[in-house]
Design a protein around this motif. Structure first.
Motif, mmCIF file in Angstrom:
data_model
loop_
_atom_site.group_PDB
_atom_site.id
_atom_site.type_symbol
_atom_site.label_atom_id
_atom_site.label_comp_id
_atom_site.label_asym_id
_atom_site.label_seq_id
_atom_site.Cartn_x
_atom_site.Cartn_y
_atom_site.Cartn_z
ATOM 1 N N GLU A 192 -45.133 9.458 -12.451
ATOM 2 C CA GLU A 192 -46.329 8.886 -11.848
ATOM 3 C C GLU A 192 -47.552 9.305 -12.663
ATOM 4 O OE1 GLU A 192 -44.629 10.778 -9.038
ATOM 5 O OE2 GLU A 192 -44.138 9.176 -7.643
ATOM 6 N N GLY A 193 -48.453 8.357 -12.890
ATOM 7 C CA GLY A 193 -49.640 8.622 -13.682
ATOM 8 C C GLY A 193 -49.484 8.306 -15.147
ATOM 9 N N ALA A 194 -48.252 7.996 -15.580
ATOM 10 C CA ALA A 194 -48.021 7.674 -16.991
ATOM 11 C C ALA A 194 -48.526 6.272 -17.293
ATOM 12 C CB ALA A 194 -46.541 7.785 -17.320
ATOM 13 N N LEU A 195 -49.036 6.092 -18.500
ATOM 14 C CA LEU A 195 -49.500 4.778 -18.955
ATOM 15 C C LEU A 195 -48.342 4.063 -19.645
ATOM 16 C CD1 LEU A 195 -51.728 2.682 -19.522
ATOM 17 C CD2 LEU A 195 -52.204 3.931 -21.656
ATOM 18 N N VAL A 196 -48.023 2.885 -19.170
ATOM 19 C CA VAL A 196 -46.959 2.087 -19.782
ATOM 20 C C VAL A 196 -47.584 0.872 -20.443
ATOM 21 C CG1 VAL A 196 -45.170 2.882 -18.213
ATOM 22 C CG2 VAL A 196 -46.533 0.878 -17.604
ATOM 23 N N SER A 197 -46.902 0.356 -21.456
ATOM 24 C CA SER A 197 -47.460 -0.727 -22.264
ATOM 25 C C SER A 197 -46.479 -1.876 -22.386
ATOM 26 C CB SER A 197 -47.820 -0.194 -23.650
ATOM 27 O OG SER A 197 -48.147 -1.246 -24.536
ATOM 28 N N ALA A 198 -46.992 -3.077 -22.231
ATOM 29 C CA ALA A 198 -46.166 -4.258 -22.441
ATOM 30 C C ALA A 198 -45.961 -4.514 -23.920
ATOM 31 C CB ALA A 198 -46.802 -5.472 -21.782
ATOM 32 N N ALA A 199 -46.953 -4.154 -24.751
ATOM 33 C CA ALA A 199 -46.851 -4.395 -26.192
ATOM 34 C C ALA A 199 -45.710 -3.602 -26.808
ATOM 35 C CB ALA A 199 -48.181 -4.045 -26.866
ATOM 36 N N SER A 200 -45.544 -2.345 -26.385
ATOM 37 C CA SER A 200 -44.460 -1.515 -26.918
ATOM 38 C C SER A 200 -43.227 -1.535 -26.029
ATOM 39 C CB SER A 200 -44.937 -0.067 -27.080
ATOM 40 O OG SER A 200 -45.358 0.475 -25.833
ATOM 41 N N ALA A 201 -43.291 -2.294 -24.931
ATOM 42 C CA ALA A 201 -42.162 -2.406 -23.991
ATOM 43 C C ALA A 201 -41.628 -1.028 -23.610
ATOM 44 C CB ALA A 201 -41.054 -3.274 -24.580
ATOM 45 N N THR A 202 -42.480 -0.223 -23.002
ATOM 46 C CA THR A 202 -42.111 1.139 -22.609
ATOM 47 C C THR A 202 -40.865 1.124 -21.735
ATOM 48 O OG1 THR A 202 -44.449 1.742 -22.643
ATOM 49 C CG2 THR A 202 -42.926 3.240 -21.520
ATOM 50 N N GLN A 203 -39.816 1.878 -22.153
ATOM 51 C CA GLN A 203 -38.599 1.959 -21.347
ATOM 52 C C GLN A 203 -38.828 2.938 -20.203
ATOM 53 O OE1 GLN A 203 -34.983 2.667 -23.481
ATOM 54 N NE2 GLN A 203 -33.718 2.718 -21.638
ATOM 55 N N MET A 204 -38.500 2.496 -19.002
ATOM 56 C CA MET A 204 -38.780 3.293 -17.812
ATOM 57 C C MET A 204 -37.504 3.870 -17.189
ATOM 58 S SD MET A 204 -41.607 0.637 -16.263
ATOM 59 C CE MET A 204 -42.381 1.788 -15.125
ATOM 60 N N ALA A 205 -36.388 3.161 -17.302
ATOM 61 C CA ALA A 205 -35.109 3.635 -16.753
ATOM 62 C C ALA A 205 -34.009 2.709 -17.259
ATOM 63 C CB ALA A 205 -35.142 3.670 -15.233
#
Length: 406
Positions: A192-205
């Motif tokens: 929680e609080g992490a910045l995710v990005s669509a450009a780099s397609a941040t893997q979340m799980a």
């Protein structure tokens, strides 16, 4: 020295001793060589036995479905809505990304759509009015065409506004990150609080379907050629079940309870390894097989109707690295070179070197040598029923290097 030169008493003694020696010599008889002692050895008689032939190969477990959960919009993770390592359902909420910016974009797009819809009503009325005036020649043709063009532009603006609203709604929906499949989810790769990005397609799980799994099995081209040749020559026949079966051996050597089915054999050869890839599918209700796990796979080859099996301990390794067995012929043992195949329930399948009816030594090698006379005693396998043949219709060990009999 002559006996006559001795005193009379000594002459008598010498004559008496000589007589005793001659009498003793006459009483001795030549020792007769007794018959050669026969060494008792345990043996089995090799008989053709219909046997299911398997090959044991390495394999790697792969998930049937694997979904990488990645960010599709930029934003701050507000909530993690799942328990790590739990089972999730398709459509279940996993993460919530701050939706406030996307709500604003959605509302802005909705307002632009209303503005465009208002403009189109005015443009259509203007075009309809000019259509009547052009018939009465009250306006010029150019003015009429301009009114019609403005109405068309207004319609295009409405369509663009609708598309913008739809895009805003899609992005707003992406702030609710949902599972695309049923399966088990691993650890969360963001907090929680992490910045995710669509450009780099941040893997979340990652979510993996584990109720069924694949096992990918590499196999050399040479091994496949040997199998095809054995099938063509009739050494092996296809099993009655039709579909080729596969069995997984776990790390502790136990056999996995659910047999699998071979799906396909690779149609191309890896130029780096000279191997083709086979894939088998296994039921995995208890999720014992996990993606990435290395296992041993027993792959069904076919039925050998005339398999010759000898116990594992009967195979001797020669100094030049070849295999041999001791065969009893005319009461004496002789070493015979053999070509062995897979190991089947404690017995080796012999391709070459033995014939039906051969008597093979299983125990007692320490007391014999080539050409030694032996006393054959039927071998009793520990835990085996009387009269049972060594080996059985199932099981296997690493694939043979030798070419099958033919």
């Amino acid at each position: 020295m002559s006996i006559l030169r001795l005193p009379a008493r000594q002459q008598v003694r010498v004559l008496l001793l000589s007589s005793l020696v001659m009498l003793a010599a006459c009483g001795e008889k030549p020792q007769q060589a007794g018959g050669e002692m026969k060494v008792p050895v345990s043996v089995v008689t090799v008989e053709p036995t219909p046997t299911e032939v398997f090959v044991e190969l390495p394999g790697r477990v792969e998930a049937i479905k694997e979904a990488e959960i990645r960010a599709r919009v930029n934003g701050i993770v507000q909530e993690i809505n799942f328990e790590q390592g739990s089972d999730v359902k398709s459509g279940q909420l996993l993460f919530t990304i701050d939706p406030a910016p996307y709500i604003a974009q959605r509302d802005q797009a909705a307002a632009q759509l209303k503005n465009a819809e208002a403009d189109i009503r005015s443009a259509r009325l203007f075009a309809d009015r000019y259509a009547k005036l052009i018939k009465a020649n009250a306006v010029s043709r150019q003015e009429y065409d301009n009114a019609v063009a403005q109405a068309g532009q207004a319609e295009a603006a409405v369509a663009a506004a609708k598309a913008a609203l739809q895009s805003a709604n899609i992005n707003l929906g992406y702030t609710r990150v949902e599972s695309p499949i049923d399966g088990r989810i691993g650890r969360s790769m963001v907090t929680e609080g992490a910045l995710v990005s669509a450009a780099s397609a941040t893997q979340m799980a990652t979510v993996q379907q584990l109720d069924r799994v694949y096992v990918d099995i590499p196999r050399s081209v040479n091994q496949l050629a040997q199998l095809r040749r054995a099938m063509a020559e009739g050494v092996l026949t296809r099993s009655a079940e039709g579909d080729a079966l596969a069995y997984v051996l776990l790390e502790d050597g136990a056999e996995y309870e659910h047999p699998g089915k071979l799906l396909f054999s690779g149609v191309s050869v890896d130029p780096g390894t000279g191997q083709v890839s086979l894939r088998a599918e296994f039921e995995n209700p208890d999720q014992i097989l996990l993606p990435g796990m290395y296992v041993r796979v027993r792959l069904q080859q076919g039925m050998d109707e005339k398999a010759l099996l000898v116990p594992q301990q009967a195979i001797q390794r020669t100094s030049d690295g070849l295999n041999s067995v001791y065969v009893v012929r005319e009461g004496k043992v002789q070493p015979v070179a053999v070509s062995v195949g897979p190991q089947i329930k404690g017995s080796f399948l012999v391709y070459k070197g033995l014939n039906p009816g051969d008597v093979v030594v299983v125990e007692g090698f320490q007391k014999i040598r080539p050409g030694a006379a032996v006393q054959p005693i039927p071998w009793k396998q520990a835990g085996a029923k009387p009269g049972s043949q060594p080996g059985g219709p199932a099981g296997a060990q690493p694939e043979p290097e030798a070419t099958p009999k033919g």
